[in-house]
Design a protein around this motif. Sequence first.
Motif, PDB file in Angstrom:
ATOM      1  N   PHE A 158       2.332  -0.912   1.505  1.00 62.83           N
ATOM      2  CA  PHE A 158       2.663  -1.755   2.649  1.00 62.83           C
ATOM      3  C   PHE A 158       1.726  -2.957   2.689  1.00 62.83           C
ATOM      4  O   PHE A 158       0.570  -2.878   2.278  1.00 62.83           O
ATOM      5  CB  PHE A 158       2.476  -0.978   3.970  1.00 62.83           C
ATOM      6  CG  PHE A 158       3.251   0.302   4.071  1.00 62.83           C
ATOM      7  CD1 PHE A 158       2.812   1.453   3.437  1.00 62.83           C
ATOM      8  CD2 PHE A 158       4.406   0.351   4.831  1.00 62.83           C
ATOM      9  CE1 PHE A 158       3.515   2.649   3.536  1.00 62.83           C
ATOM     10  CE2 PHE A 158       5.125   1.540   4.942  1.00 62.83           C
ATOM     11  CZ  PHE A 158       4.678   2.685   4.299  1.00 62.83           C
ATOM     12  N   TYR A 177       3.556   4.841  -1.748  1.00 63.36           N
ATOM     13  CA  TYR A 177       4.293   4.023  -0.792  1.00 63.36           C
ATOM     14  C   TYR A 177       3.316   2.936  -0.355  1.00 63.36           C
ATOM     15  O   TYR A 177       2.229   3.248   0.132  1.00 63.36           O
ATOM     16  CB  TYR A 177       4.744   4.850   0.402  1.00 63.36           C
ATOM     17  CG  TYR A 177       5.635   6.013   0.040  1.00 63.36           C
ATOM     18  CD1 TYR A 177       5.418   7.276   0.576  1.00 63.36           C
ATOM     19  CD2 TYR A 177       6.697   5.855  -0.850  1.00 63.36           C
ATOM     20  CE1 TYR A 177       6.224   8.347   0.245  1.00 63.36           C
ATOM     21  CE2 TYR A 177       7.508   6.922  -1.180  1.00 63.36           C
ATOM     22  CZ  TYR A 177       7.270   8.165  -0.636  1.00 63.36           C
ATOM     23  OH  TYR A 177       8.064   9.220  -0.975  1.00 63.36           O
ATOM     24  N   GLY A 216       0.553   4.754   1.755  1.00 63.71           N
ATOM     25  CA  GLY A 216       0.923   5.948   2.490  1.00 63.71           C
ATOM     26  C   GLY A 216       0.216   7.158   1.907  1.00 63.71           C
ATOM     27  O   GLY A 216       0.237   7.367   0.694  1.00 63.71           O
ATOM     28  N   GLY A 227       0.619  10.490   2.933  1.00 58.65           N
ATOM     29  CA  GLY A 227       1.238  11.769   3.259  1.00 58.65           C
ATOM     30  C   GLY A 227       1.191  12.024   4.752  1.00 58.65           C
ATOM     31  O   GLY A 227       0.258  11.603   5.440  1.00 58.65           O
ATOM     32  N   GLY A 228       2.204  12.708   5.265  1.00 61.63           N
ATOM     33  CA  GLY A 228       2.252  12.982   6.690  1.00 61.63           C
ATOM     34  C   GLY A 228       2.368  11.730   7.526  1.00 61.63           C
ATOM     35  O   GLY A 228       2.013  11.713   8.706  1.00 61.63           O
ATOM     36  N   GLY A 229       2.871  10.679   6.912  1.00 61.34           N
ATOM     37  CA  GLY A 229       3.026   9.424   7.639  1.00 61.34           C
ATOM     38  C   GLY A 229       1.739   8.655   7.833  1.00 61.34           C
ATOM     39  O   GLY A 229       1.723   7.611   8.464  1.00 61.34           O
ATOM     40  N   LYS A 230       0.627   9.162   7.298  1.00 59.83           N
ATOM     41  CA  LYS A 230      -0.650   8.473   7.491  1.00 59.83           C
ATOM     42  C   LYS A 230      -0.778   7.299   6.530  1.00 59.83           C
ATOM     43  O   LYS A 230      -0.196   7.273   5.460  1.00 59.83           O
ATOM     44  CB  LYS A 230      -1.796   9.452   7.265  1.00 59.83           C
ATOM     45  CG  LYS A 230      -1.880  10.538   8.324  1.00 59.83           C
ATOM     46  CD  LYS A 230      -2.992  11.511   8.015  1.00 59.83           C
ATOM     47  CE  LYS A 230      -2.593  12.452   6.904  1.00 59.83           C
ATOM     48  NZ  LYS A 230      -3.612  13.505   6.700  1.00 59.83           N
ATOM     49  N   LEU A 231      -1.560   6.313   6.938  1.00 60.60           N
ATOM     50  CA  LEU A 231      -1.817   5.144   6.106  1.00 60.60           C
ATOM     51  C   LEU A 231      -3.306   5.020   5.823  1.00 60.60           C
ATOM     52  O   LEU A 231      -4.137   5.284   6.696  1.00 60.60           O
ATOM     53  CB  LEU A 231      -1.346   3.865   6.801  1.00 60.60           C
ATOM     54  CG  LEU A 231       0.148   3.674   7.000  1.00 60.60           C
ATOM     55  CD1 LEU A 231       0.415   2.405   7.802  1.00 60.60           C
ATOM     56  CD2 LEU A 231       0.862   3.605   5.667  1.00 60.60           C
ATOM     57  N   PHE A 283      -5.829   1.991   4.774  1.00 59.70           N
ATOM     58  CA  PHE A 283      -5.850   0.540   4.726  1.00 59.70           C
ATOM     59  C   PHE A 283      -6.976   0.026   3.845  1.00 59.70           C
ATOM     60  O   PHE A 283      -8.047   0.634   3.726  1.00 59.70           O
ATOM     61  CB  PHE A 283      -6.055  -0.027   6.133  1.00 59.70           C
ATOM     62  CG  PHE A 283      -4.843   0.050   7.006  1.00 59.70           C
ATOM     63  CD1 PHE A 283      -4.566   1.191   7.733  1.00 59.70           C
ATOM     64  CD2 PHE A 283      -3.974  -1.029   7.106  1.00 59.70           C
ATOM     65  CE1 PHE A 283      -3.445   1.261   8.538  1.00 59.70           C
ATOM     66  CE2 PHE A 283      -2.849  -0.968   7.907  1.00 59.70           C
ATOM     67  CZ  PHE A 283      -2.586   0.179   8.625  1.00 59.70           C
ATOM     68  N   PHE A 312       8.703   1.451  -1.737  1.00 58.33           N
ATOM     69  CA  PHE A 312       8.638   2.881  -2.006  1.00 58.33           C
ATOM     70  C   PHE A 312       9.450   3.291  -3.223  1.00 58.33           C
ATOM     71  O   PHE A 312       9.243   4.360  -3.766  1.00 58.33           O
ATOM     72  CB  PHE A 312       9.035   3.707  -0.776  1.00 58.33           C
ATOM     73  CG  PHE A 312      10.345   3.361  -0.167  1.00 58.33           C
ATOM     74  CD1 PHE A 312      11.504   4.025  -0.529  1.00 58.33           C
ATOM     75  CD2 PHE A 312      10.431   2.376   0.803  1.00 58.33           C
ATOM     76  CE1 PHE A 312      12.711   3.713   0.051  1.00 58.33           C
ATOM     77  CE2 PHE A 312      11.641   2.055   1.395  1.00 58.33           C
ATOM     78  CZ  PHE A 312      12.784   2.725   1.025  1.00 58.33           C
TER      79      PHE A 312
END
Lengths: 112, 114
Positions: A34, A32, A94, A96-100, A102, A51
């Motif tokens: 961004f 995913y 992304g 996993g677990g909504g973490k990013l 960068f 995604f």
Amino acid sequence: AQSVTQPDIHITVSEGASLELRCNYSYGATPYLFWYVQSPGQGLQLLLKYFSGDTLVQGIKGFEAEFKRSQSSFNLRKPSVHWSDASVLFCAVGAGGGKLIFGQGTELSVKP
Amino acid sequence: DAGITQSPRHKVTETGTPVTLRCHQTENHRYMYWYRQDPGHGLRLIHYSYGVKDTDKGEVSDGYSVSRSKTEDFLLTLESATSSQTSVYFCAISEGGVGTDTQYFGPGTRLTVL
């Protein structure tokens, strides 16, 4: 380990010229992806995300990005840069677990 | 804009003192995150929360603790600040823990440790 690389630390573009910022990622599964923009003294704002589906993604402010799985890339483009586009741009994956995770960011300067 | 506020916005403190940063949201989002931003490193995750009293460590959690006693508030504490913790700290929120969720960021807190 997951990682994101933005090879260009600082880019200067003339107003009206086209722009392409590079982003390469390392991630085992379907990523995913961004792009976020940070205007001077501000927090981050989402430009676009990918995604699934069409690999060319349209975002806000006239930006677009193309996902290329074979190159592990998610480059950001804009056909004609405006002075108000001066900012720092971050690519993220992304994790996993909504973490990013960068990248280091690319500072964009716009010449009049 | 997502309803996220951070306080204080700027703080100067001395080495060895405790510091608490506050993130407050009005969106009722389940997930909240603390990042630090440093030149050459982009943003790095410190801690995150996936519900009231549910927290977990991120990439750079040493020297930091967090608490979340209410959905809307997520506190970041530096128990004994060091100069290496001079940074800009961002809070973020997302609706769920799904990888496709957008994270919305607060305006940041600039912390200087002398």
